[in-house]
Design a protein around this motif. Sequence first.
Motif, PDB file in Angstrom:
ATOM      1  N   GLY A 279      38.351  39.568  26.069  1.00  0.00           N
ATOM      2  CA  GLY A 279      38.749  39.202  27.297  1.00  0.00           C
ATOM      3  C   GLY A 279      38.626  40.423  28.259  1.00  0.00           C
ATOM      4  O   GLY A 279      38.217  40.215  29.483  1.00  0.00           O
ATOM      5  N   THR A 280      38.804  41.671  27.705  1.00  0.00           N
ATOM      6  CA  THR A 280      38.628  43.021  28.664  1.00  0.00           C
ATOM      7  C   THR A 280      37.325  43.041  29.183  1.00  0.00           C
ATOM      8  O   THR A 280      37.167  43.486  30.398  1.00  0.00           O
ATOM      9  CB  THR A 280      39.120  44.024  27.960  1.00  0.00           C
ATOM     10  N   TYR A 281      36.191  42.580  28.228  1.00  0.00           N
ATOM     11  CA  TYR A 281      34.708  42.899  28.483  1.00  0.00           C
ATOM     12  C   TYR A 281      34.261  41.559  29.593  1.00  0.00           C
ATOM     13  O   TYR A 281      33.813  41.982  30.350  1.00  0.00           O
ATOM     14  CB  TYR A 281      33.891  42.755  27.400  1.00  0.00           C
ATOM     15  N   VAL A 282      34.917  40.497  29.224  1.00  0.00           N
ATOM     16  CA  VAL A 282      34.510  39.366  30.203  1.00  0.00           C
ATOM     17  C   VAL A 282      34.952  39.468  31.421  1.00  0.00           C
ATOM     18  O   VAL A 282      34.405  39.253  32.537  1.00  0.00           O
ATOM     19  CB  VAL A 282      34.542  37.872  29.571  1.00  0.00           C
ATOM     20  N   SER A 283      36.279  40.016  31.566  1.00  0.00           N
ATOM     21  CA  SER A 283      37.141  39.861  32.962  1.00  0.00           C
ATOM     22  C   SER A 283      36.337  41.184  33.872  1.00  0.00           C
ATOM     23  O   SER A 283      36.184  41.034  34.969  1.00  0.00           O
ATOM     24  CB  SER A 283      38.504  40.098  32.726  1.00  0.00           C
ATOM     25  N   ARG A 284      36.223  42.421  33.193  1.00  0.00           N
ATOM     26  CA  ARG A 284      35.691  43.526  33.859  1.00  0.00           C
ATOM     27  C   ARG A 284      34.377  43.309  34.442  1.00  0.00           C
ATOM     28  O   ARG A 284      34.148  43.756  35.241  1.00  0.00           O
ATOM     29  CB  ARG A 284      35.813  44.764  33.154  1.00  0.00           C
ATOM     30  N   ARG A 285      33.500  42.589  33.633  1.00  0.00           N
ATOM     31  CA  ARG A 285      32.059  42.503  33.896  1.00  0.00           C
ATOM     32  C   ARG A 285      32.125  41.201  34.934  1.00  0.00           C
ATOM     33  O   ARG A 285      31.445  41.641  35.949  1.00  0.00           O
ATOM     34  CB  ARG A 285      31.311  41.819  32.750  1.00  0.00           C
ATOM     35  N   PHE A 286      33.064  40.200  34.912  1.00  0.00           N
ATOM     36  CA  PHE A 286      33.069  39.474  36.158  1.00  0.00           C
ATOM     37  C   PHE A 286      33.481  39.979  37.616  1.00  0.00           C
ATOM     38  O   PHE A 286      33.012  39.695  38.506  1.00  0.00           O
ATOM     39  CB  PHE A 286      34.246  38.023  35.547  1.00  0.00           C
TER      40      PHE A 286
ATOM     41  N   ALA B 173      33.344  43.253  38.280  1.00  0.00           N
ATOM     42  CA  ALA B 173      32.395  44.214  38.863  1.00  0.00           C
ATOM     43  C   ALA B 173      31.242  43.324  39.672  1.00  0.00           C
ATOM     44  O   ALA B 173      30.909  43.676  40.733  1.00  0.00           O
ATOM     45  CB  ALA B 173      31.728  44.819  37.664  1.00  0.00           C
ATOM     46  N   ALA B 174      31.005  42.013  39.251  1.00  0.00           N
ATOM     47  CA  ALA B 174      29.902  41.194  39.828  1.00  0.00           C
ATOM     48  C   ALA B 174      30.627  40.558  41.063  1.00  0.00           C
ATOM     49  O   ALA B 174      29.744  40.578  42.262  1.00  0.00           O
ATOM     50  CB  ALA B 174      29.579  39.965  38.787  1.00  0.00           C
ATOM     51  N   MET B 175      31.680  40.334  41.093  1.00  0.00           N
ATOM     52  CA  MET B 175      32.590  39.815  42.323  1.00  0.00           C
ATOM     53  C   MET B 175      32.415  40.890  43.469  1.00  0.00           C
ATOM     54  O   MET B 175      32.165  40.508  44.641  1.00  0.00           O
ATOM     55  CB  MET B 175      33.638  39.379  42.093  1.00  0.00           C
ATOM     56  N   THR B 176      32.864  42.100  42.934  1.00  0.00           N
ATOM     57  CA  THR B 176      33.348  43.030  43.840  1.00  0.00           C
ATOM     58  C   THR B 176      32.059  43.934  44.425  1.00  0.00           C
ATOM     59  O   THR B 176      32.194  44.706  45.155  1.00  0.00           O
ATOM     60  CB  THR B 176      34.504  43.923  43.669  1.00  0.00           C
ATOM     61  N   GLY B 177      31.233  44.067  43.404  1.00  0.00           N
ATOM     62  CA  GLY B 177      29.947  45.046  43.573  1.00  0.00           C
ATOM     63  C   GLY B 177      30.292  46.624  43.084  1.00  0.00           C
ATOM     64  O   GLY B 177      29.666  47.418  43.345  1.00  0.00           O
ATOM     65  N   ARG B 178      31.853  46.734  42.494  1.00  0.00           N
ATOM     66  CA  ARG B 178      32.023  47.940  42.176  1.00  0.00           C
ATOM     67  C   ARG B 178      32.672  47.818  40.764  1.00  0.00           C
ATOM     68  O   ARG B 178      33.402  46.757  40.403  1.00  0.00           O
ATOM     69  CB  ARG B 178      33.055  48.568  43.120  1.00  0.00           C
ATOM     70  N   GLU B 179      32.570  49.027  39.966  1.00  0.00           N
ATOM     71  CA  GLU B 179      33.202  49.077  38.565  1.00  0.00           C
ATOM     72  C   GLU B 179      34.692  49.660  38.999  1.00  0.00           C
ATOM     73  O   GLU B 179      35.113  50.097  39.936  1.00  0.00           O
ATOM     74  CB  GLU B 179      32.556  50.123  37.704  1.00  0.00           C
ATOM     75  N   GLY B 180      35.788  49.126  38.156  1.00  0.00           N
ATOM     76  CA  GLY B 180      37.008  49.571  38.222  1.00  0.00           C
ATOM     77  C   GLY B 180      37.808  48.944  39.253  1.00  0.00           C
ATOM     78  O   GLY B 180      37.459  48.130  39.909  1.00  0.00           O
TER      79      GLY B 180
ATOM     80  N   GLY C  93      39.117  40.665  43.080  1.00  0.00           N
ATOM     81  CA  GLY C  93      39.048  42.100  43.819  1.00  0.00           C
ATOM     82  C   GLY C  93      40.209  42.254  44.937  1.00  0.00           C
ATOM     83  O   GLY C  93      40.205  42.940  45.688  1.00  0.00           O
ATOM     84  N   GLN C  94      41.334  40.992  44.643  1.00  0.00           N
ATOM     85  CA  GLN C  94      42.537  41.444  45.593  1.00  0.00           C
ATOM     86  C   GLN C  94      43.713  41.766  44.584  1.00  0.00           C
ATOM     87  O   GLN C  94      43.801  41.484  43.461  1.00  0.00           O
ATOM     88  CB  GLN C  94      42.683  40.213  46.206  1.00  0.00           C
ATOM     89  N   ARG C  95      45.011  42.078  45.237  1.00  0.00           N
ATOM     90  CA  ARG C  95      46.143  42.336  44.572  1.00  0.00           C
ATOM     91  C   ARG C  95      46.814  41.330  44.904  1.00  0.00           C
ATOM     92  O   ARG C  95      47.016  40.743  46.319  1.00  0.00           O
ATOM     93  CB  ARG C  95      46.765  43.750  45.127  1.00  0.00           C
ATOM     94  N   GLY C  96      47.747  40.890  44.133  1.00  0.00           N
ATOM     95  CA  GLY C  96      49.070  39.984  44.433  1.00  0.00           C
ATOM     96  C   GLY C  96      50.094  40.327  43.677  1.00  0.00           C
ATOM     97  O   GLY C  96      50.304  41.391  43.063  1.00  0.00           O
TER      98      GLY C  96
END
Lengths: 201, 178
Positions: free
Chosen positions: A185-192, A194-201, B72-75
């Motif tokens: 889950g940590t991998y799939v969620s962070r990858r997703f 980053a793809a949504m926001t265009g940034r890591e972390g 990318g949002q906080r809730g």
Amino acid sequence: MAARKTKPAAVTLERRKAVTRILSRRGDAAVVTGIGNAVHDVASCGDDARNMYLAGIMGGASMVAFGVALAQPKRRVLVITGDGELLAGIGSLATIGVEKPKNLAIVVLDNQAYGATGNQLTHTAAGVDLVGIAAASGFADPALITDAAGLEAAMADIYDRPGPYFAVLKVKTVTGSRLDVPRDGTYVSRRFRAAMTGREG
Amino acid sequence: MTMAKARAKARHWSHDVHAVLKKADVRQVAYVPDGGLARLINLCNADKKMHSVVLTTEEEGVAQMAGAWLGGQRGVFLTQSGGVGNCINMLSIIQECRIPLLAMVSMRGQWGEAFPWQVPMGQATTAALQAANVIVQPVDRAEEVAETVEAAARMAYDGHRAVAVIVSQRITNSGRRG
């Protein structure tokens, strides 16, 4: 007196072929899968950072996608899930029907069975009408798709029609092969993310 | 008494919590209506920069919070203690994906509860949250709610943890009549 059951039309759609067709024009859409075979159907079209494979939280796919849709208003967010998964979170349709997110589309692969646990019948097999529930919850003109021509006719709506969009695809119980889908889950969620926001972390 | 505490005494704590949430850039608020958090809910509803969502059942809120972070949002998730039990399986995504979760739980069945049906879940609330790996931060003084939420928000969003602020029934004054 029990109502006479009309013989349902023969189901011709195969879930994996249907999902392949749907995702063939996904563009930059995010895809959230429900638990079970939907994970494998989506992954079979090619692993993608914009896929959020939910391999747990039965009943949660639509609301996870709703949260993504609010955060990503310019992006189409597509739920691909099964009838059993949707039934487990059926109140979500009322919440989403009230909120009316324009960029959210829910596509239910309805095989009328719990395919991951041995094809025990779901309530849709006994006539529970998901399209009717969606309509009564505030979704405009939810679609019942029973064949390939119906799917072709709905393709534009799935991606372009102002949401929330809802469609039930009646599919055969036959499933495709299970794939080696990323499960951490940590991998799939962070990858997703980053793809949504265009940034890591 | 610090300036902040003196100010908190002068007005309802909900205003300070709302200010903390704004400062933390919280954009999605998910809740099932509740008396103990009613003022905070009203403030969030009136805030055009926050999208407040009424749920049919609390687990929807956990799923929405996961989606908010994924997008990318906080809730923030607001619930009464009675709704915590509904969330257990949905908290799997928070733990398995280590998604930040900020929750506020208003207690029933805890401090001077007069309504017996609130007691079972109220007494199980902390244990249930901890069983699902949610960090519990209790607060039982009105003037300390906002700073507790501020600390919990930092631990959630920056520390990537699930944190629930447990607002005592002593503060909300709920459930005095059976």
